[in-house]
Design a protein around this motif. Structure first.
Motif, mmCIF file in Angstrom:
data_model
loop_
_atom_site.group_PDB
_atom_site.id
_atom_site.type_symbol
_atom_site.label_atom_id
_atom_site.label_comp_id
_atom_site.label_asym_id
_atom_site.label_seq_id
_atom_site.Cartn_x
_atom_site.Cartn_y
_atom_site.Cartn_z
ATOM 1 N N GLN A 180 0.836 -1.204 0.000
ATOM 2 C CA GLN A 180 0.000 0.000 0.000
ATOM 3 C C GLN A 180 0.869 1.252 0.000
ATOM 4 O OE1 GLN A 180 -3.644 0.436 2.478
ATOM 5 N NE2 GLN A 180 -2.978 -1.492 3.373
ATOM 6 N N VAL A 181 1.997 1.175 0.717
ATOM 7 C CA VAL A 181 2.907 2.324 0.786
ATOM 8 C C VAL A 181 3.618 2.512 -0.552
ATOM 9 C CG1 VAL A 181 4.856 3.371 2.013
ATOM 10 C CG2 VAL A 181 3.254 1.927 3.271
ATOM 11 N N ASP A 182 4.102 1.387 -1.114
ATOM 12 C CA ASP A 182 4.824 1.441 -2.395
ATOM 13 C C ASP A 182 4.641 0.109 -3.104
ATOM 14 O OD1 ASP A 182 6.586 1.514 -4.508
ATOM 15 O OD2 ASP A 182 8.212 2.426 -3.392
ATOM 16 N N CYS A 183 3.814 0.118 -4.171
ATOM 17 C CA CYS A 183 3.462 -1.137 -4.846
ATOM 18 C C CYS A 183 4.609 -1.703 -5.685
ATOM 19 C CB CYS A 183 2.227 -0.954 -5.721
ATOM 20 S SG CYS A 183 2.508 0.143 -7.137
ATOM 21 N N GLN A 227 1.781 7.159 1.825
ATOM 22 C CA GLN A 227 2.078 6.611 0.498
ATOM 23 C C GLN A 227 3.021 7.525 -0.279
ATOM 24 O OE1 GLN A 227 -1.372 5.359 -1.756
ATOM 25 N NE2 GLN A 227 -2.453 4.855 0.109
ATOM 26 N N THR A 228 2.934 8.830 -0.037
ATOM 27 C CA THR A 228 3.798 9.747 -0.784
ATOM 28 C C THR A 228 5.073 10.077 -0.020
ATOM 29 O OG1 THR A 228 2.626 11.649 0.128
ATOM 30 C CG2 THR A 228 1.876 10.831 -2.004
#
Length: 295
Positions: free
Chosen positions: A106-109, A148-149
């Motif tokens: 979810q944080v970095d796919c 996420q960003t």
């Protein structure tokens, strides 16, 4: 100073001296204790680094404890999540490992280690709990857009001296707004699918994908294309999903379905066999393989 001790710890870690590295990180943490919240991010990095030492030394419960502390200070850090997942996996606590790997995605796919971890845990949980394994999982936290960003993908080398970077090149506010809008459009598409309005759902998923290319949105649109008998478009969407997640079970299954309808049986069988490497007891895939073998 704490930064000198951290650098020295990193050097010891690179040399394979995990015990001495952990001691140096501990000394740095002790110096930072008095700083409190002001040093939260630096303390989180040190705890994640010390967790990597515990993981290398096989003291997995200590690794979990340090990762918990790191995540309390700075939630949704990729490195502590990955290291805690690896420790849970070593302790055979597969549901907890699965949740951590999914949280990382979810944080970095794009984190391949997390994709691989999800696939291993899916296989282990299927063998342990059968087809209803998902019902026994702890809840998977929803990662806020800000997290996420915030984080950049971790380097393969552990545990680097880097603190998490502000990843996107675009303005963070715009990126966050786009991601939020994409998510809303995807959810609207999902609701339309439940109502059987697949044509309108395709429009929503298409709008969502213009803002954020997400694996699940591609596989959802592929499902609509299958229902609408637009098999070439379904294949294209599944191929895009597999570019983002090479072992995605839904993408492999739906592409196999579309290829079967296009009478490309050889390619369809290849996709099902790839799927079964990840989920060997997937009943729908096994059934489709039987149909393909008869075709």
């Amino acid at each position: 100073s704490p930064s000198d001790l951290r650098r020295a710890g990193n050097e010891e870690f690179r040399r394979g001296q995990y015990g001495p590295a952990a001691e140096l990180y501990t000394r740095a943490l002790e110096l930072l204790e008095a700083a409190g919240e002001a040093a939260a991010e630096e303390r989180s990095v040190l705890l994640a680094n010390r967790a990597a030492c515990h993981l290398k030394d096989g003291t997995c419960s200590l690794c979990v404890a340090d990762c918990n502390s790191a995540l309390d200070l700075v939630p949704f850090g990729i490195k502590p999540l990955l290291r805690r997942a690896a420790a849970y996996e070593a302790l055979e606590r597969y549901p907890q490992a699965y949740v951590d790997y999914k949280t990382v995605l979810q944080v970095d796919c794009s984190v391949q280690a997390a994709h691989d971890g999800v696939n291993r845990m899916t296989k282990a949980l299927l063998e342990k709990d059968g087809v209803n394994w998902r019902q026994k999982l702890p809840p998977i936290p929803t990662v806020p857009i800000s997290a996420q960003t915030r984080w950049s993908a971790p380097s393969a080398a552990a545990p680097g001296a880097n603190t998490p970077a502000t990843a996107p090149q675009r303005e963070p506010d715009k990126a966050a707004a786009n991601a939020e809008r994409a998510r809303t459009l995807k959810e609207e598409g999902n609701e339309l699918v439940k109502k059987g309005n697949h044509k309108k759902a395709v429009e929503k998923y298409s709008e969502s994908l213009k803002l954020n290319q997400e694996c699940a949105t591609y596989t959802n649109r592929a499902l609509c294309y299958l229902t609408l008998k637009q098999y070439k478009e379904a294949v294209e969407d599944c191929t895009e999903a597999l570019r983002l997640d090479p072992k995605n079970v839904k993408a492999l299954y739906r592409r196999a379905q579309a290829l079967k309808e296009l009478k490309d049986y050889k390619a369809s069988i290849a996709d099902i066999k790839s799927l079964l490497k990840t989920e060997p007891k997937n009943t729908a895939a096994l059934r489709l393989l039987q149909e393909l073998n008869r075709a």
